[in-house]
Design a protein around this motif. Sequence first.
Motif, PDB file in Angstrom:
ATOM      1  N   VAL A 171      -1.542 -12.850  -5.663  1.00 15.75           N
ATOM      2  CA  VAL A 171      -0.108 -12.567  -5.697  1.00 15.75           C
ATOM      3  C   VAL A 171       0.256 -11.695  -4.500  1.00 15.75           C
ATOM      4  O   VAL A 171      -0.515 -10.829  -4.090  1.00 15.75           O
ATOM      5  CB  VAL A 171       0.305 -11.869  -7.002  1.00 15.75           C
ATOM      6  N   MET A 172       1.447 -11.911  -3.960  1.00 18.76           N
ATOM      7  CA  MET A 172       1.925 -11.091  -2.859  1.00 18.76           C
ATOM      8  C   MET A 172       2.633  -9.851  -3.424  1.00 18.76           C
ATOM      9  O   MET A 172       3.834  -9.648  -3.252  1.00 18.76           O
ATOM     10  CB  MET A 172       2.845 -11.898  -1.939  1.00 18.76           C
ATOM     11  N   LEU A 173       1.851  -9.040  -4.141  1.00 24.35           N
ATOM     12  CA  LEU A 173       2.287  -7.715  -4.578  1.00 24.35           C
ATOM     13  C   LEU A 173       1.563  -6.721  -3.677  1.00 24.35           C
ATOM     14  O   LEU A 173       0.630  -6.032  -4.080  1.00 24.35           O
ATOM     15  CB  LEU A 173       1.974  -7.512  -6.057  1.00 24.35           C
ATOM     16  N   GLN A 174       2.011  -6.693  -2.430  1.00 22.84           N
ATOM     17  CA  GLN A 174       1.263  -6.037  -1.366  1.00 22.84           C
ATOM     18  C   GLN A 174       1.181  -4.524  -1.500  1.00 22.84           C
ATOM     19  O   GLN A 174       0.288  -3.892  -0.925  1.00 22.84           O
ATOM     20  CB  GLN A 174       1.861  -6.401   0.007  1.00 22.84           C
ATOM     21  N   LEU A 221      -7.616   4.518  -8.065  1.00 24.16           N
ATOM     22  CA  LEU A 221      -8.004   3.379  -8.898  1.00 24.16           C
ATOM     23  C   LEU A 221      -9.192   3.719  -9.794  1.00 24.16           C
ATOM     24  O   LEU A 221      -9.323   3.185 -10.893  1.00 24.16           O
ATOM     25  CB  LEU A 221      -8.342   2.180  -8.011  1.00 24.16           C
ATOM     26  N   ALA A 222     -10.068   4.606  -9.317  1.00 21.20           N
ATOM     27  CA  ALA A 222     -11.258   4.975 -10.093  1.00 21.20           C
ATOM     28  C   ALA A 222     -10.970   6.047 -11.129  1.00 21.20           C
ATOM     29  O   ALA A 222     -11.744   6.226 -12.079  1.00 21.20           O
ATOM     30  CB  ALA A 222     -12.360   5.464  -9.151  1.00 21.20           C
ATOM     31  N   ALA A 223      -9.865   6.783 -10.975  1.00 20.01           N
ATOM     32  CA  ALA A 223      -9.540   7.866 -11.908  1.00 20.01           C
ATOM     33  C   ALA A 223      -9.149   7.304 -13.267  1.00 20.01           C
ATOM     34  O   ALA A 223      -8.718   6.154 -13.392  1.00 20.01           O
ATOM     35  CB  ALA A 223      -8.417   8.718 -11.340  1.00 20.01           C
ATOM     36  N   PRO A 234       3.181   0.284   7.093  1.00 22.53           N
ATOM     37  CA  PRO A 234       4.314  -0.649   7.096  1.00 22.53           C
ATOM     38  C   PRO A 234       4.073  -1.820   6.147  1.00 22.53           C
ATOM     39  O   PRO A 234       2.949  -2.316   6.010  1.00 22.53           O
ATOM     40  CB  PRO A 234       4.378  -1.121   8.556  1.00 22.53           C
ATOM     41  N   THR A 235       5.147  -2.255   5.499  1.00 22.11           N
ATOM     42  CA  THR A 235       5.024  -3.343   4.534  1.00 22.11           C
ATOM     43  C   THR A 235       4.466  -4.605   5.170  1.00 22.11           C
ATOM     44  O   THR A 235       3.678  -5.332   4.547  1.00 22.11           O
ATOM     45  CB  THR A 235       6.396  -3.642   3.903  1.00 22.11           C
ATOM     46  N   ALA A 236       4.834  -4.879   6.409  1.00 26.07           N
ATOM     47  CA  ALA A 236       4.312  -6.064   7.092  1.00 26.07           C
ATOM     48  C   ALA A 236       2.794  -6.009   7.212  1.00 26.07           C
ATOM     49  O   ALA A 236       2.110  -7.034   7.078  1.00 26.07           O
ATOM     50  CB  ALA A 236       4.947  -6.190   8.478  1.00 26.07           C
ATOM     51  N   GLU A 237       2.258  -4.820   7.444  1.00 23.44           N
ATOM     52  CA  GLU A 237       0.807  -4.668   7.542  1.00 23.44           C
ATOM     53  C   GLU A 237       0.154  -4.869   6.183  1.00 23.44           C
ATOM     54  O   GLU A 237      -0.952  -5.422   6.090  1.00 23.44           O
ATOM     55  CB  GLU A 237       0.463  -3.289   8.100  1.00 23.44           C
ATOM     56  N   LEU A 238       0.815  -4.435   5.117  1.00 24.64           N
ATOM     57  CA  LEU A 238       0.275  -4.641   3.772  1.00 24.64           C
ATOM     58  C   LEU A 238       0.170  -6.132   3.459  1.00 24.64           C
ATOM     59  O   LEU A 238      -0.795  -6.570   2.826  1.00 24.64           O
ATOM     60  CB  LEU A 238       1.157  -3.948   2.730  1.00 24.64           C
ATOM     61  N   ARG A 239       1.162  -6.907   3.902  1.00 18.50           N
ATOM     62  CA  ARG A 239       1.096  -8.362   3.680  1.00 18.50           C
ATOM     63  C   ARG A 239      -0.091  -8.965   4.425  1.00 18.50           C
ATOM     64  O   ARG A 239      -0.757  -9.871   3.913  1.00 18.50           O
ATOM     65  CB  ARG A 239       2.394  -9.027   4.137  1.00 18.50           C
ATOM     66  N   ARG A 240      -0.359  -8.482   5.615  1.00 18.41           N
ATOM     67  CA  ARG A 240      -1.525  -8.957   6.357  1.00 18.41           C
ATOM     68  C   ARG A 240      -2.809  -8.634   5.596  1.00 18.41           C
ATOM     69  O   ARG A 240      -3.751  -9.441   5.567  1.00 18.41           O
ATOM     70  CB  ARG A 240      -1.561  -8.325   7.750  1.00 18.41           C
ATOM     71  N   MET A 241      -2.848  -7.471   4.964  1.00 14.23           N
ATOM     72  CA  MET A 241      -4.021  -7.075   4.193  1.00 14.23           C
ATOM     73  C   MET A 241      -4.229  -7.998   2.993  1.00 14.23           C
ATOM     74  O   MET A 241      -5.361  -8.322   2.632  1.00 14.23           O
ATOM     75  CB  MET A 241      -3.881  -5.617   3.742  1.00 14.23           C
ATOM     76  N   VAL A 242      -3.132  -8.432   2.381  1.00 12.70           N
ATOM     77  CA  VAL A 242      -3.240  -9.401   1.285  1.00 12.70           C
ATOM     78  C   VAL A 242      -3.857 -10.695   1.795  1.00 12.70           C
ATOM     79  O   VAL A 242      -4.759 -11.275   1.162  1.00 12.70           O
ATOM     80  CB  VAL A 242      -1.865  -9.667   0.637  1.00 12.70           C
ATOM     81  N   ARG A 270      -7.951  -7.005  -5.096  1.00 12.28           N
ATOM     82  CA  ARG A 270      -6.763  -6.260  -5.529  1.00 12.28           C
ATOM     83  C   ARG A 270      -5.571  -7.148  -5.860  1.00 12.28           C
ATOM     84  O   ARG A 270      -4.806  -6.844  -6.766  1.00 12.28           O
ATOM     85  CB  ARG A 270      -6.343  -5.250  -4.452  1.00 12.28           C
ATOM     86  N   CYS A 271      -5.388  -8.228  -5.122  1.00 13.80           N
ATOM     87  CA  CYS A 271      -4.166  -9.022  -5.289  1.00 13.80           C
ATOM     88  C   CYS A 271      -4.358 -10.165  -6.293  1.00 13.80           C
ATOM     89  O   CYS A 271      -3.719 -11.211  -6.184  1.00 13.80           O
ATOM     90  CB  CYS A 271      -3.690  -9.564  -3.945  1.00 13.80           C
ATOM     91  N   HIS A 272      -5.206  -9.964  -7.280  1.00 12.32           N
ATOM     92  CA  HIS A 272      -5.489 -11.005  -8.278  1.00 12.32           C
ATOM     93  C   HIS A 272      -4.296 -11.211  -9.219  1.00 12.32           C
ATOM     94  O   HIS A 272      -3.552 -10.282  -9.534  1.00 12.32           O
ATOM     95  CB  HIS A 272      -6.738 -10.634  -9.085  1.00 12.32           C
TER      96      HIS A 272
END
Length: 311
Positions: A114-117, A127-129, A263-271, A287-289
Amino acid sequence: MSVGVGIVGFGSAGRQHAAALDGLGAAEVVTVLEQDAAVDVAGLPRANSWQEMLADPRVDLVALCLPPGSRAGLAVQALEQGKAVLLEKPPAVSLSEIDLISAAGRRAGRPVGVMLQHRMRLPAAALAANWADPAVTAVLQVSRFRPPAHYRRAGWRSDAASAFGGIAAHLGVHYLDLACQLLGEIETVRLAPSRELAPGIDSRVTGNIEFRAGATLAFTVTAESSVRTERLQILGPDGGLCVADGMVTTQIGETEQTLPTVPTAELRRMVYEEMAEAVTTGRPPRRCHLDGARAVTEILASVAQDLAVVA
């Protein structure tokens, strides 16, 4: 080897996907399917039909950038043809659709993302807490002004069945999803009366959510204020987390950490980097499962049901 991506729909979301893939290396656009011949696809190769895209051996991953109400059936078809799938947000309009797509992915052995970047903003320590504590409380405010004409004009944004709602489903979804990544499964959703710009299209949603572990979230998502802000704060007995306009601050135990805004654009690239790895290795995205979107889909389905009852 670069993963070949077929983008379906070249509106605002489709253009954002193409920009995220530009020069990425791990994945690249090989074809675009856009039914409106007048839409400029920025010089990218254009598929003539859905069937042609599914039959294209260069397409490893199908990115569905269509309105939420039209994605589930296409996602299942793509998976059955051996393609991985990336769904724009919100990924589906019901838990049954989430389950349908997930089951098709498991049968095909293909990843679904999913593109929930904004999930990419969460540090590993957060995430581990352990946030599964009845003492944990969270507050969320999302404000992004949208003029009434944005939702009242002709097109899918004014159609509740296609759009799956308004401001909550299309902007609040990101930070609601962030809260769910940490606080877990939903027990109850209680909503105050929402405001609408068009039938079934919310312009303000306020509510309280109780999670199965006992944590609570109070939230408001509005399109009616000129102030732009996105702020999620979670407080627990062992620490806290704040995501404010993209900047993340954590205090977990004795350790404090502040992460700069990405930047949000970079987060999309990470997805897309994560999805390319999933396609290549055959393992689910980290993460984007899609399964991680069950909780936020349940919240948005409650909003849509509440609007339908009021109408």
